[in-house]
Scaffold this motif. Structure first.
Motif, short mmCIF file in Angstrom:
data_model
loop_
_atom_site.label_atom_id
_atom_site.label_comp_id
_atom_site.label_asym_id
_atom_site.label_seq_id
_atom_site.Cartn_x
_atom_site.Cartn_y
_atom_site.Cartn_z
N PRO A 156 0.84 -1.21 0.00
CA PRO A 156 0.00 0.00 0.00
C PRO A 156 0.86 1.26 0.00
O PRO A 156 1.86 1.33 0.72
CB PRO A 156 -0.80 -0.13 1.29
N GLY A 157 0.46 2.21 -0.83
CA GLY A 157 1.22 3.44 -0.96
C GLY A 157 2.28 3.41 -2.04
O GLY A 157 2.84 4.46 -2.39
N GLY A 158 2.55 2.24 -2.57
CA GLY A 158 3.59 2.10 -3.57
C GLY A 158 3.12 2.39 -4.98
O GLY A 158 1.92 2.55 -5.23
N PRO A 159 4.07 2.45 -5.93
CA PRO A 159 3.75 2.70 -7.33
C PRO A 159 3.86 1.43 -8.17
O PRO A 159 4.51 0.44 -7.79
CB PRO A 159 4.84 3.69 -7.74
N LEU A 160 3.24 1.50 -9.34
CA LEU A 160 3.35 0.43 -10.31
C LEU A 160 3.00 1.03 -11.66
O LEU A 160 2.13 1.91 -11.74
CB LEU A 160 2.39 -0.71 -9.97
N ARG B 248 -3.77 1.47 -3.23
CA ARG B 248 -4.56 1.06 -2.08
C ARG B 248 -4.98 -0.39 -2.24
O ARG B 248 -5.09 -0.89 -3.38
CB ARG B 248 -5.82 1.93 -1.98
N PRO B 249 -5.28 -1.07 -1.16
CA PRO B 249 -5.76 -2.46 -1.29
C PRO B 249 -6.97 -2.58 -2.21
O PRO B 249 -7.11 -3.59 -2.91
CB PRO B 249 -6.11 -2.82 0.16
N GLU B 250 -7.82 -1.57 -2.24
CA GLU B 250 -9.01 -1.64 -3.10
C GLU B 250 -8.69 -1.49 -4.59
O GLU B 250 -9.58 -1.63 -5.44
CB GLU B 250 -10.05 -0.58 -2.69
N ASP B 251 -7.43 -1.20 -4.93
CA ASP B 251 -7.01 -1.19 -6.33
C ASP B 251 -6.67 -2.60 -6.83
O ASP B 251 -6.40 -2.78 -8.01
CB ASP B 251 -5.79 -0.28 -6.52
N THR B 252 -6.67 -3.56 -5.92
CA THR B 252 -6.38 -4.93 -6.31
C THR B 252 -7.41 -5.43 -7.31
O THR B 252 -8.61 -5.38 -7.06
CB THR B 252 -6.37 -5.84 -5.07
N ALA B 253 -6.92 -5.89 -8.45
CA ALA B 253 -7.81 -6.32 -9.53
C ALA B 253 -6.97 -6.85 -10.69
O ALA B 253 -5.75 -6.68 -10.70
CB ALA B 253 -8.68 -5.16 -10.03
N VAL B 254 -7.65 -7.45 -11.65
CA VAL B 254 -7.02 -7.72 -12.94
C VAL B 254 -7.28 -6.50 -13.82
O VAL B 254 -8.42 -6.06 -13.95
CB VAL B 254 -7.58 -8.99 -13.59
N TYR B 255 -6.22 -5.99 -14.40
CA TYR B 255 -6.31 -4.78 -15.23
C TYR B 255 -6.23 -5.16 -16.70
O TYR B 255 -5.37 -5.95 -17.11
CB TYR B 255 -5.19 -3.81 -14.87
N TYR B 256 -7.13 -4.58 -17.48
CA TYR B 256 -7.22 -4.85 -18.91
C TYR B 256 -7.15 -3.53 -19.68
O TYR B 256 -7.60 -2.50 -19.19
CB TYR B 256 -8.55 -5.50 -19.26
N CYS B 257 -6.65 -3.59 -20.90
CA CYS B 257 -6.78 -2.45 -21.79
C CYS B 257 -7.62 -2.88 -22.99
O CYS B 257 -7.74 -4.07 -23.28
CB CYS B 257 -5.43 -1.92 -22.23
N GLY C 35 -8.15 -9.25 -23.52
CA GLY C 35 -6.99 -10.12 -23.40
C GLY C 35 -6.98 -10.79 -22.04
O GLY C 35 -8.00 -10.86 -21.36
N GLN C 36 -5.80 -11.26 -21.64
CA GLN C 36 -5.70 -11.97 -20.36
C GLN C 36 -5.59 -11.02 -19.18
O GLN C 36 -5.83 -11.41 -18.05
CB GLN C 36 -4.50 -12.91 -20.39
N GLY C 37 -5.23 -9.77 -19.45
CA GLY C 37 -5.09 -8.82 -18.37
C GLY C 37 -3.81 -9.05 -17.58
O GLY C 37 -3.03 -9.97 -17.84
N THR C 38 -3.59 -8.17 -16.60
CA THR C 38 -2.44 -8.30 -15.72
C THR C 38 -2.91 -8.06 -14.28
O THR C 38 -3.65 -7.11 -14.00
CB THR C 38 -1.32 -7.32 -16.13
N GLN C 39 -2.49 -8.96 -13.40
CA GLN C 39 -2.97 -8.91 -12.02
C GLN C 39 -2.18 -7.89 -11.22
O GLN C 39 -0.95 -7.88 -11.22
CB GLN C 39 -2.82 -10.30 -11.37
N VAL C 40 -2.90 -7.03 -10.52
CA VAL C 40 -2.31 -6.09 -9.58
C VAL C 40 -2.84 -6.43 -8.19
O VAL C 40 -4.05 -6.47 -7.98
CB VAL C 40 -2.66 -4.63 -9.95
N THR C 41 -1.93 -6.67 -7.28
CA THR C 41 -2.30 -6.99 -5.91
C THR C 41 -1.62 -5.99 -4.97
O THR C 41 -0.39 -5.88 -4.98
CB THR C 41 -1.90 -8.41 -5.53
N VAL C 42 -2.43 -5.29 -4.20
CA VAL C 42 -1.90 -4.31 -3.26
C VAL C 42 -2.12 -4.85 -1.85
O VAL C 42 -3.25 -4.95 -1.38
CB VAL C 42 -2.60 -2.94 -3.42
N SER C 43 -1.03 -5.21 -1.22
CA SER C 43 -1.13 -5.85 0.09
C SER C 43 0.19 -5.71 0.83
O SER C 43 1.26 -5.72 0.22
CB SER C 43 -1.48 -7.33 -0.08
N SER C 44 0.09 -5.65 2.14
CA SER C 44 1.30 -5.62 2.95
C SER C 44 1.66 -7.04 3.42
O SER C 44 2.64 -7.22 4.13
CB SER C 44 1.10 -4.69 4.14
#
Length: 126
Positions: free
Chosen positions: A14-18, A87-96, A117-126
């Protein structure tokens, strides 16, 4: 076969960039408005951000405004999503996706072409 390929996801605190990338294969992206979408587990897919073909119009969901930035490099056929203060609530599979209508429409989030497409998984967690 024309497609968009997402990459750059991962586990972040949490708080980090990607930074996510969306790269076109088999077609020229520079004539297309592109959107980023995400789908959390158990929820419907929703719009995150979009950018017009030349990059002059950019729109964001309220939940990410001020934290996420969309950009594109047409020479590289790539659209980026810089995500900060995650934030943890940003956790999701992201698609374009290519949009079938303009990004400046208020309803841009309903204009994805639909060839996901298949998307890319983003997980926000400590």
């Amino acid at each position: 076969q024309p497609q968009l390929v997402e990459s750059g996801g991962g586990l972040v605190q949490p708080g980090g960039p990607l930074r996510l990338s969306c790269t076109a294969s088999g077609f020229t992206m520079d004539a297309s408005d592109i959107g980023w979408f995400r789908q959390a587990q158990g929820k419907e897919r929703g719009g995150v951000s979009c950018i017009s073909d030349a990059g002059r119009t950019r729109k964001y969901a309220d939940s990410v405004t001020g934290r996420f930035t969309i950009s594109r490099d047409n020479a590289k056929s790539t659209v980026y999503l810089q995500m900060n203060i995650l934030r943890p609530e940003d956790t999701a599979v992201y698609y374009c996706a290519v949009l079938v209508g303009p990004c400046w429409y208020d309803t841009w989030a309903s204009l994805a072409r639909g060839d996901w497409g298949q998307g890319t998984q983003v997980t926000v967690s400590s």
